[in-house]
Design an enzyme around this catalytic site. Structure first.
Site, PDB file in Angstrom:
ATOM      1  N   HIS A  79       7.196 -42.073 -65.116  1.00  0.00           N
ATOM      2  CA  HIS A  79       6.006 -42.677 -65.736  1.00  0.00           C
ATOM      3  C   HIS A  79       5.445 -43.778 -64.819  1.00  0.00           C
ATOM      4  O   HIS A  79       5.543 -44.964 -65.124  1.00  0.00           O
ATOM      5  CB  HIS A  79       6.439 -43.266 -67.086  1.00  0.00           C
ATOM      6  CG  HIS A  79       5.319 -43.590 -68.022  1.00  0.00           C
ATOM      7  ND1 HIS A  79       4.381 -44.565 -67.774  1.00  0.00           N
ATOM      8  CD2 HIS A  79       5.000 -43.089 -69.237  1.00  0.00           C
ATOM      9  CE1 HIS A  79       3.538 -44.659 -68.786  1.00  0.00           C
ATOM     10  NE2 HIS A  79       3.879 -43.776 -69.676  1.00  0.00           N
ATOM     11  N   ASP A 133      -5.762 -40.402 -71.706  1.00  0.00           N
ATOM     12  CA  ASP A 133      -4.338 -40.080 -71.945  1.00  0.00           C
ATOM     13  C   ASP A 133      -4.232 -38.562 -71.942  1.00  0.00           C
ATOM     14  O   ASP A 133      -4.472 -37.905 -72.946  1.00  0.00           O
ATOM     15  CB  ASP A 133      -3.896 -40.648 -73.291  1.00  0.00           C
ATOM     16  CG  ASP A 133      -2.371 -40.647 -73.429  1.00  0.00           C
ATOM     17  OD1 ASP A 133      -1.876 -41.273 -74.396  1.00  0.00           O
ATOM     18  OD2 ASP A 133      -1.701 -40.024 -72.583  1.00  0.00           O
ATOM     19  N   ARG A 143       7.307 -52.651 -68.916  1.00  0.00           N
ATOM     20  CA  ARG A 143       5.897 -52.215 -68.757  1.00  0.00           C
ATOM     21  C   ARG A 143       5.480 -52.279 -67.300  1.00  0.00           C
ATOM     22  O   ARG A 143       4.870 -53.264 -66.839  1.00  0.00           O
ATOM     23  CB  ARG A 143       4.986 -53.099 -69.608  1.00  0.00           C
ATOM     24  CG  ARG A 143       3.516 -52.717 -69.514  1.00  0.00           C
ATOM     25  CD  ARG A 143       3.179 -51.435 -70.186  1.00  0.00           C
ATOM     26  NE  ARG A 143       3.467 -51.503 -71.618  1.00  0.00           N
ATOM     27  CZ  ARG A 143       3.629 -50.421 -72.375  1.00  0.00           C
ATOM     28  NH1 ARG A 143       3.535 -49.215 -71.834  1.00  0.00           N
ATOM     29  NH2 ARG A 143       3.890 -50.522 -73.663  1.00  0.00           N
ATOM     30  N   ARG A 151      15.392 -44.855 -70.092  1.00  0.00           N
ATOM     31  CA  ARG A 151      14.780 -46.073 -69.518  1.00  0.00           C
ATOM     32  C   ARG A 151      15.298 -47.356 -70.149  1.00  0.00           C
ATOM     33  O   ARG A 151      15.020 -48.441 -69.654  1.00  0.00           O
ATOM     34  CB  ARG A 151      13.258 -46.001 -69.624  1.00  0.00           C
ATOM     35  CG  ARG A 151      12.718 -46.042 -71.062  1.00  0.00           C
ATOM     36  CD  ARG A 151      11.195 -46.124 -71.064  1.00  0.00           C
ATOM     37  NE  ARG A 151      10.666 -46.132 -72.445  1.00  0.00           N
ATOM     38  CZ  ARG A 151       9.400 -46.377 -72.751  1.00  0.00           C
ATOM     39  NH1 ARG A 151       8.511 -46.617 -71.790  1.00  0.00           N
ATOM     40  NH2 ARG A 151       8.987 -46.381 -74.014  1.00  0.00           N
ATOM     41  N   GLU A 173       1.748 -39.569 -63.613  1.00  0.00           N
ATOM     42  CA  GLU A 173       3.156 -39.343 -63.926  1.00  0.00           C
ATOM     43  C   GLU A 173       3.571 -37.910 -63.609  1.00  0.00           C
ATOM     44  O   GLU A 173       2.978 -36.959 -64.146  1.00  0.00           O
ATOM     45  CB  GLU A 173       3.391 -39.624 -65.406  1.00  0.00           C
ATOM     46  CG  GLU A 173       2.887 -40.989 -65.845  1.00  0.00           C
ATOM     47  CD  GLU A 173       2.747 -41.118 -67.343  1.00  0.00           C
ATOM     48  OE1 GLU A 173       3.510 -40.443 -68.073  1.00  0.00           O
ATOM     49  OE2 GLU A 173       1.862 -41.868 -67.815  1.00  0.00           O
TER      50      GLU A 173
HETATM   51  O1  TA6 Z   1       2.179 -41.443 -70.546  1.00  0.00           O
HETATM   52  C1  TA6 Z   1       1.188 -41.913 -71.412  1.00  0.00           C
HETATM   53  C2  TA6 Z   1       1.846 -42.361 -72.711  1.00  0.00           C
HETATM   54  O2  TA6 Z   1       2.539 -41.310 -73.328  1.00  0.00           O
HETATM   55  C3  TA6 Z   1       0.775 -42.966 -73.610  1.00  0.00           C
HETATM   56  O3  TA6 Z   1       0.524 -42.142 -74.737  1.00  0.00           O
HETATM   57  C4  TA6 Z   1       1.341 -44.345 -73.966  1.00  0.00           C
HETATM   58  O4  TA6 Z   1       2.131 -44.255 -75.124  1.00  0.00           O
HETATM   59  C5  TA6 Z   1       2.157 -44.637 -72.720  1.00  0.00           C
HETATM   60  O5  TA6 Z   1       2.804 -43.404 -72.442  1.00  0.00           O
HETATM   61  C6  TA6 Z   1       3.072 -45.814 -72.801  1.00  0.00           C
HETATM   62  O6  TA6 Z   1       4.168 -45.521 -73.616  1.00  0.00           O
HETATM   63  P1  TA6 Z   1       5.212 -46.734 -73.894  1.00  0.00           P
HETATM   64  O7  TA6 Z   1       6.208 -46.163 -74.864  1.00  0.00           O
HETATM   65  O8  TA6 Z   1       5.827 -47.094 -72.586  1.00  0.00           O
HETATM   66  O9  TA6 Z   1       4.382 -47.853 -74.443  1.00  0.00           O
END
Ligand code: TA6
Length: 286
Positions: A153, A196, A53, A79, A254
């Site tokens: 991301h 989002d 994260r 990832r 992103e």
């Molecule tokens: O990029 C935004 C997103 O797609 C959100 O919808 C949220 O799910 C975020 O990514 C984080 O995703 P993750 O799978 O890393 O918790």
């Protein structure tokens, strides 16, 4: 759970960062004299098989649950897979320290490979210095065409997400994943609730951060989408690897090619997507 080894450091006079072979995951970066630009949750996991994260997770070969809406793991397998370190340099005259990583279909867990049964080679080059550049080249090494989604991301560190202004997307069409509506951006983006959005834009974005007195610039090439995400209060509470109040100190911008901008590669074709981060201090006069 197997803990991840410490990341590799990329250091030169102009700046420094750290990157893991696991996920080819950039964990940190700061130009010399600046506070860290990338954000990592205090609750981030660091074990094999888990997404991290923060920093810059590589979403590949699909984004979220994929265009079919039912693919796992979320954001694809890149990832949460060990990439091979192909080479690494540090540039003593201060330009940049670089690392290059390779991932092929042969590195992917066989169960996951069935979800994306296409021979591919991904090469990822990270250069950390006064700027941070990340370049992902995907090559179709098989005999038949395939499509893929991709995103860098990027978790950016901000002083207070409620006070930032995200510029560069004015007039851009976007899909709002919160409301499930197509919208058009009017003016700068302010974060006032769960945000989002998948923007249709190939342009540079700037995050103005008055609390830290700086502007973060996200420039890119080979990308037709920019995703903007802040989980706000309820989503933050629902994530075990995200402290309840951490939404105030981050925003994701992103660089991506997702949804109807998924990339199609014929046999032997390659595609490169590049993101370049930079920082500047806000003038006290403005
Ligand atoms: O990029 C935004 C997103 O797609 C959100 O919808 C949220 O799910 C975020 O990514 C984080 O995703 P993750 O799978 O890393 O918790």
């Amino acid at each position: 759970m197997t803990r991840l080894p410490a990341p590799l450091t990329l250091s030169c006079p102009a700046g420094s960062g750290a990157v893991r072979t696991y996920g080819a995951h950039v964990m940190s970066w700061a130009p010399t004299g600046f506070d860290p630009v990338l954000w990592v949750s205090s609750r981030a996991k660091d074990s094999v098989g888990e997404a991290i994260r923060g920093g810059v997770p590589i979403c590949f070969p699909w984004f979220g649950p994929g265009r079919s809406g039912d693919l796992k793991p979320a954001h694809g397998f890149a990832r949460i897979t060990e990439w091979k370190l192909a080479d690494r340099t540090s540039d003593n005259d201060g330009a940049a320290a670089t690392a290059r990583f390779i991932l092929t279909h042969e590195d992917i867990n066989p169960q996951l490979r069935s979800v994306f049964p296409h021979p591919f080679r991904a090469a990822y080059t990270v250069a950390a210095g006064a700027e941070l550049s990340m370049s992902l080249t995907v090559t179709n090494t098989g005999p038949t065409a395939f499509e893929f989604e991709e995103a860098l991301h990027t978790y950016l560190s901000v002083g207070d997400s409620r006070r930032i202004s995200i510029e560069g997307l004015d007039g851009a069409r976007y899909f709002d994943k919160v409301t499930q509506q197509q919208q058009e951006q009017a003016g700068p983006i302010a974060i006032t609730d769960e945000t989002d959005r998948v923007y249709y834009s190939d342009g540079t974005v700037q995050v103005k951060d008055p609390a830290m007195g700086r502007t973060l610039t996200v420039a890119k090439e080979g990308s037709d989408n920019t995703v903007v995400w802040n989980p706000w209060t309820e989503k933050s509470k629902a994530m075990g690897d995200f402290a309840d109040d951490e939404w105030q100190s981050m925003v994701c911008v992103e660089t991506a090619n997702v949804l109807d901008n998924a990339v199609r590669l014929d046999a032997g074709e390659s595609h490169t997507m590049t993101q370049i981060l930079s920082v500047s201090l806000n003038s006290l006069l403005r």
